[in-house]
Design a protein around this motif. Structure first.
Motif, PDB file in Angstrom:
ATOM      1  N   PRO A 180       0.822  -1.211   0.000  1.00 47.94           N
ATOM      2  CA  PRO A 180       0.000   0.000   0.000  1.00 47.94           C
ATOM      3  C   PRO A 180       0.859   1.266   0.000  1.00 47.94           C
ATOM      4  O   PRO A 180       1.926   1.307   0.620  1.00 47.94           O
ATOM      5  CB  PRO A 180      -0.799  -0.099   1.301  1.00 47.94           C
ATOM      6  N   LYS A 181       0.376   2.274  -0.679  1.00 47.05           N
ATOM      7  CA  LYS A 181       1.070   3.559  -0.747  1.00 47.05           C
ATOM      8  C   LYS A 181       1.408   4.091   0.646  1.00 47.05           C
ATOM      9  O   LYS A 181       2.471   4.657   0.866  1.00 47.05           O
ATOM     10  CB  LYS A 181       0.166   4.545  -1.499  1.00 47.05           C
ATOM     11  N   GLU A 182       0.507   3.871   1.591  1.00 47.91           N
ATOM     12  CA  GLU A 182       0.681   4.378   2.946  1.00 47.91           C
ATOM     13  C   GLU A 182       1.882   3.762   3.662  1.00 47.91           C
ATOM     14  O   GLU A 182       2.390   4.316   4.627  1.00 47.91           O
ATOM     15  CB  GLU A 182      -0.587   4.134   3.775  1.00 47.91           C
ATOM     16  N   GLU A 183       2.343   2.610   3.193  1.00 45.87           N
ATOM     17  CA  GLU A 183       3.489   1.939   3.809  1.00 45.87           C
ATOM     18  C   GLU A 183       4.805   2.280   3.119  1.00 45.87           C
ATOM     19  O   GLU A 183       5.836   1.690   3.414  1.00 45.87           O
ATOM     20  CB  GLU A 183       3.280   0.425   3.799  1.00 45.87           C
ATOM     21  N   CYS A 184       4.765   3.226   2.212  1.00 48.10           N
ATOM     22  CA  CYS A 184       5.952   3.594   1.448  1.00 48.10           C
ATOM     23  C   CYS A 184       6.393   5.011   1.805  1.00 48.10           C
ATOM     24  O   CYS A 184       5.568   5.899   1.957  1.00 48.10           O
ATOM     25  CB  CYS A 184       5.639   3.511  -0.040  1.00 48.10           C
ATOM     26  N   CYS A 185       7.688   5.197   1.931  1.00 46.63           N
ATOM     27  CA  CYS A 185       8.214   6.550   2.088  1.00 46.63           C
ATOM     28  C   CYS A 185       9.266   6.781   1.015  1.00 46.63           C
ATOM     29  O   CYS A 185       9.858   5.842   0.492  1.00 46.63           O
ATOM     30  CB  CYS A 185       8.782   6.782   3.482  1.00 46.63           C
ATOM     31  N   SER A 186       9.464   8.030   0.683  1.00 48.09           N
ATOM     32  CA  SER A 186      10.452   8.368  -0.345  1.00 48.09           C
ATOM     33  C   SER A 186      11.285   9.553   0.117  1.00 48.09           C
ATOM     34  O   SER A 186      10.847  10.363   0.932  1.00 48.09           O
ATOM     35  CB  SER A 186       9.756   8.691  -1.669  1.00 48.09           C
ATOM     36  N   PHE A 187      12.494   9.609  -0.407  1.00 48.04           N
ATOM     37  CA  PHE A 187      13.437  10.678  -0.090  1.00 48.04           C
ATOM     38  C   PHE A 187      13.895  11.323  -1.382  1.00 48.04           C
ATOM     39  O   PHE A 187      14.134  10.627  -2.368  1.00 48.04           O
ATOM     40  CB  PHE A 187      14.668  10.100   0.635  1.00 48.04           C
ATOM     41  N   GLY A 188      14.045  12.647  -1.383  1.00 47.59           N
ATOM     42  CA  GLY A 188      14.494  13.307  -2.595  1.00 47.59           C
ATOM     43  C   GLY A 188      15.041  14.692  -2.339  1.00 47.59           C
ATOM     44  O   GLY A 188      14.923  15.242  -1.238  1.00 47.59           O
ATOM     45  N   ASP A 189      15.625  15.249  -3.417  1.00 47.55           N
ATOM     46  CA  ASP A 189      16.228  16.575  -3.296  1.00 47.55           C
ATOM     47  C   ASP A 189      16.031  17.450  -4.525  1.00 47.55           C
ATOM     48  O   ASP A 189      16.421  18.599  -4.537  1.00 47.55           O
ATOM     49  CB  ASP A 189      17.719  16.464  -3.004  1.00 47.55           C
ATOM     50  N   ASN A 190      15.404  16.909  -5.568  1.00 46.48           N
ATOM     51  CA  ASN A 190      15.294  17.684  -6.790  1.00 46.48           C
ATOM     52  C   ASN A 190      13.890  17.579  -7.383  1.00 46.48           C
ATOM     53  O   ASN A 190      13.086  16.756  -6.969  1.00 46.48           O
ATOM     54  CB  ASN A 190      16.350  17.236  -7.806  1.00 46.48           C
ATOM     55  N   LEU A 191      13.626  18.405  -8.376  1.00 48.44           N
ATOM     56  CA  LEU A 191      12.291  18.490  -8.974  1.00 48.44           C
ATOM     57  C   LEU A 191      11.775  17.158  -9.501  1.00 48.44           C
ATOM     58  O   LEU A 191      10.578  16.884  -9.436  1.00 48.44           O
ATOM     59  CB  LEU A 191      12.285  19.532 -10.099  1.00 48.44           C
ATOM     60  N   ASN A 192      12.677  16.322  -9.994  1.00 51.27           N
ATOM     61  CA  ASN A 192      12.236  15.038 -10.536  1.00 51.27           C
ATOM     62  C   ASN A 192      11.754  14.074  -9.451  1.00 51.27           C
ATOM     63  O   ASN A 192      11.212  13.024  -9.747  1.00 51.27           O
ATOM     64  CB  ASN A 192      13.325  14.401 -11.390  1.00 51.27           C
ATOM     65  N   ASP A 193      11.911  14.444  -8.173  1.00 49.06           N
ATOM     66  CA  ASP A 193      11.438  13.616  -7.069  1.00 49.06           C
ATOM     67  C   ASP A 193       9.998  13.929  -6.663  1.00 49.06           C
ATOM     68  O   ASP A 193       9.357  13.128  -5.984  1.00 49.06           O
ATOM     69  CB  ASP A 193      12.357  13.784  -5.853  1.00 49.06           C
ATOM     70  N   ILE A 194       9.465  15.052  -7.069  1.00 50.08           N
ATOM     71  CA  ILE A 194       8.117  15.460  -6.655  1.00 50.08           C
ATOM     72  C   ILE A 194       7.041  14.455  -7.082  1.00 50.08           C
ATOM     73  O   ILE A 194       6.185  14.099  -6.261  1.00 50.08           O
ATOM     74  CB  ILE A 194       7.807  16.894  -7.116  1.00 50.08           C
ATOM     75  N   PRO A 195       7.035  13.940  -8.312  1.00 51.48           N
ATOM     76  CA  PRO A 195       6.027  12.925  -8.647  1.00 51.48           C
ATOM     77  C   PRO A 195       6.132  11.675  -7.763  1.00 51.48           C
ATOM     78  O   PRO A 195       5.116  11.066  -7.434  1.00 51.48           O
ATOM     79  CB  PRO A 195       6.323  12.588 -10.114  1.00 51.48           C
ATOM     80  N   MET A 196       7.344  11.327  -7.344  1.00 54.63           N
ATOM     81  CA  MET A 196       7.539  10.192  -6.444  1.00 54.63           C
ATOM     82  C   MET A 196       6.945  10.503  -5.066  1.00 54.63           C
ATOM     83  O   MET A 196       6.315   9.647  -4.447  1.00 54.63           O
ATOM     84  CB  MET A 196       9.036   9.882  -6.333  1.00 54.63           C
TER      85      MET A 196
END
Length: 108
Positions: free
Chosen positions: A56-72
């Protein structure tokens, strides 16, 4: 062009400073530019991966630093931007952290 494979191309990293008008630019710095195919981004990849793994989406976390990470970020239950991320990226994230290692240890 005979220099390209027969398979679909999803991402081009360009060190030659060529402009590809027919592809979206997703990242740029002084040394390179990254272009991706239309309809392809980290959000779509994550959504498909989560569906494939039945997570489930709720069990996922993501890390990012740039514009291409926003959709993630949009496909994650919780999203983290690092402190040195672009302001737009920090605004899009649920949380801003100073270091990934500390935050990942908390999650594990």
């Amino acid at each position: 062009d005979s220099n390209f494979p027969d398979e679909p191309i999803y991402k081009i990293t360009d060190y030659a400073k060529i402009k590809y008008d027919d592809l979206p630019l997703v990242y740029e710095d002084r040394s390179m530019k990254e272009y991706i195919a239309f309809g392809v981004d980290k959000g779509i990849a994550l959504k498909n991966l989560l569906r494939h793994l039945d997570i489930p989406k709720e069990e996922c976390c993501s890390f990012g630093d740039n514009l291409n990470d926003i959709p993630m970020f949009e496909e994650s239950g919780t999203s983290y931007a690092v402190a040195n991320a672009l302001p737009t990226v920090k605004k899009a994230a649920d949380k801003v952290v100073t270091g990934l290692d500390t935050e990942i240890r908390k999650l594990i």
